[in-house]
Design an enzyme around this catalytic site. Structure first.
Site, PDB file in Angstrom:
ATOM      1  CE1 TYR A  99      13.714  31.460   4.047  1.00 45.70           C
ATOM      2  CE2 TYR A  99      13.919  29.106   3.648  1.00 45.70           C
ATOM      3  CZ  TYR A  99      13.652  30.383   3.185  1.00 45.70           C
ATOM      4  OH  TYR A  99      13.327  30.582   1.874  1.00 45.70           O
ATOM      5  CE  LYS A 107      -0.343  -0.025   5.049  1.00 43.69           C
ATOM      6  NZ  LYS A 107      -1.239   0.021   6.224  1.00 43.69           N
TER       7      LYS A 107
END
Length: 362
Positions: free
Chosen positions: A253, A35
C-alpha cells in the site's frame, strides 16, 4: 487447514523469569502480575504455570480474577484497579479477592457493604494517576476502621523507575514512606518490573513484577536478555509466496518501498489483524531460514513483505519468526516506536497460543 501463524508460549521461560524477579526482590515477596490476559500470553495458562511459584497474583479487574478462580486456584488475588461497582465488593468477599482502594467512592462502597474484604490503599506519591493524596490517608483509614474494614497495606506506583538518572523515583519513595509512617504494621508495595533493577531501591514487603515475567525489558536502554530474562512468546508465521522484484517495482500500500536492484521478496502470513504493529517500518528485523531479514513497505492487515536478500534460499512454507528467541520483542518495539508491553498484549485472539515446557506440549 488453518494458517500457520501462532504464538508459541514457553512456560519454563515464564517460570525462570518469575524466579529472577523473586531473586531480585530480595526480602520482598513477588506477587505475579498477570493482567491483560497475562500480557497477551493467556491468563489461565500463565496462572497455572506460576501456581507453584507464587502465593499471590495481581490483576487489573474482577473479570481477570474470575479467570483465576475458574481454574480452581486458591491464591491471593489483588485487584490493582479495585472494584468498579458497589456489587463487586460482595464478589471480592466471596472469592477471597483483595481490592486496591484509590478513590472515595470505592471506600464508600466498602464501608456500606455487609461483608468487607481485606483491601489495600493506593497512595498517590507523584504519578498523579490513581490514589489518595498523603494528606487524605488519616481520614480514609479512620473511616475504614470505624466500619471495621480490614486493610492489609499500602501501595504506590512509580512514574519513572525505568529512568536510572531520574530523581522522581527516589522522591516518590520518600513521599510514600512518610505518608504511611503512622501505620507501621501495614504491608507495603512499590516495585514494578523496572524497580527490580534499580540499585539500592527498597521494595519493602511486596514487589509487583509484570512485563519482566514475559521476557520483555522494563528498561528502555536494555534488551530483556541483557537483564537475564528469557523470551516467553515466540510469534511465528510462514512464507506463503516468494518472488523476485525488478528494479523500479514497488511493494504494498502506498508503494512506499521501491526496489533499486533485483530483490528476492517473501510474503509472510501475518499482519496488523494478528497484532503485528502496522507502524513497524522498512528495516524491522525478522528471522527466516537461519538468517535475519527485514520488512519492506507497509504492513497489511493479513500480510507483510520481507527482503530475502540475506536468505535467498527461502521458499514458501519456511517458518518466519517475528519476535521471540532470535528477534527480541524489545527490538521490534523500537523499530515500531513503541514498547514491548504493547506488542505482547496486542497479539489478537485469532493467533493460537501453543504452550510448551521442556520440549513438551503443555
Amino acid at each position: 487447514m488453518p494458517r500457520h501463524t501462532v504464538a508459541k508460549i514457553d512456560l519454563d521461560a515464564l517460570r525462570h523469569n518469575y524466579r529472577l524477579a523473586r531473586e531480585r526482590a530480595g526480602d520482598a515477596i513477588a506477587m505475579a502480575v498477570i493482567k491483560a490476559d497475562g500480557y497477551g500470553h493467556g491468563i489461565r495458562a500463565v496462572a497455572r504455570a506460576l501456581a507453584a511459584e507464587t502465593d499471590c497474583f495481581a490483576v487489573a479487574c474482577l473479570e481477570e480474577a474470575l479467570a483465576i478462580r475458574d481454574e480452581g486456584l486458591p491464591h491471593t488475588v489483588v485487584l490493582l484497579e479495585g472494584v468498579h461497582a458497589a456489587e463487586d465488593v460482595a464478589s471480592c468477599q466471596r472469592l477471597g479477592l483483595e481490592p486496591v482502594l484509590h478513590s472515595h467512592h470505592q471506600t464508600a462502597w466498602l464501608t456500606q457493604a455487609s461483608a468487607r474484604p481485606r483491601s489495600w490503599i493506593k497512595v498517590n506519591s507523584g504519578m498523579n494517576r490513581l490514589g489518595f493524596a498523603p494528606a487524605e490517608l488519616t481520614e480514609v483509614m479512620a473511616r475504614l476502621a470505624d466500619a471495621d474494614c480490614p486493610v492489609r497495606g499500602f501501595m504506590t506506583h512509580f512514574a519513572a523507575a525505568d529512568e536510572a538518572d531520574n530523581p522522581a523515583t527516589e522522591a516518590q519513595t520518600r513521599c510514600f514512606q512518610q505518608a504511611v509512617a503512622p501505620w507501621p504494621e501495614a504491608e507495603l508495595s512499590v516495585g514494578n518490573s523496572a524497580a527490580h533493577f534499580r540499585v539500592g531501591q527498597p521494595l519493602f514487603d511486596w514487589s509487583r513484577p509484570g512485563v519482566m515475567l514475559y521476557g520483555a525489558s522494563p528498561l528502555p536502554e536494555q534488551m530483556g536478555t541483557e537483564l537475564g530474562l528469557k523470551p516467553v512468546m515466540t510469534l511465528e508465521s510462514e512464507l506463503i509466496a516468494v518472488r523476485t522484484l525488478n528494479p523500479g517495482d514497488a511493494v504494498g500500500y502506498g508503494q512506499t518501498w521501491i526496489a533499486e536492484r533485483p530483490t528476492p521478496m517473501g510474503i509472510v502470513a501475518i499482519g496488523y489483524g494478528d497484532g503485528y504493529p502496522r507502524h513497524a517500518g522498512t528495516g524491522t528485523p525478522v528471522w527466516v531460514k537461519g538468517r535475519r531479514a527485514s520488512l519492506i513497505g507497509r504492513v497489511s492487515m493479513d500480510m507483510l513483505a520481507v527482503d530475502l536478500s540475506a536468505a535467498p534460499a527461502a521458499r514458501p512454507g519456511d517458518r518466519v519468526e517475528l519476535w521471540g528467541e532470535r528477534i527480541p520483542v524489545d527490538e521490534v518495539a523500537r523499530w515500531a516506536g513503541t514498547i514491548g508491553y504493547e506488542l505482547l498484549t496486542g497479539v489478537t485472539a485469532r493467533v493460537p497460543r501453543l504452550y510448551h515446557q521442556s520440549g513438551r506440549n503443555a
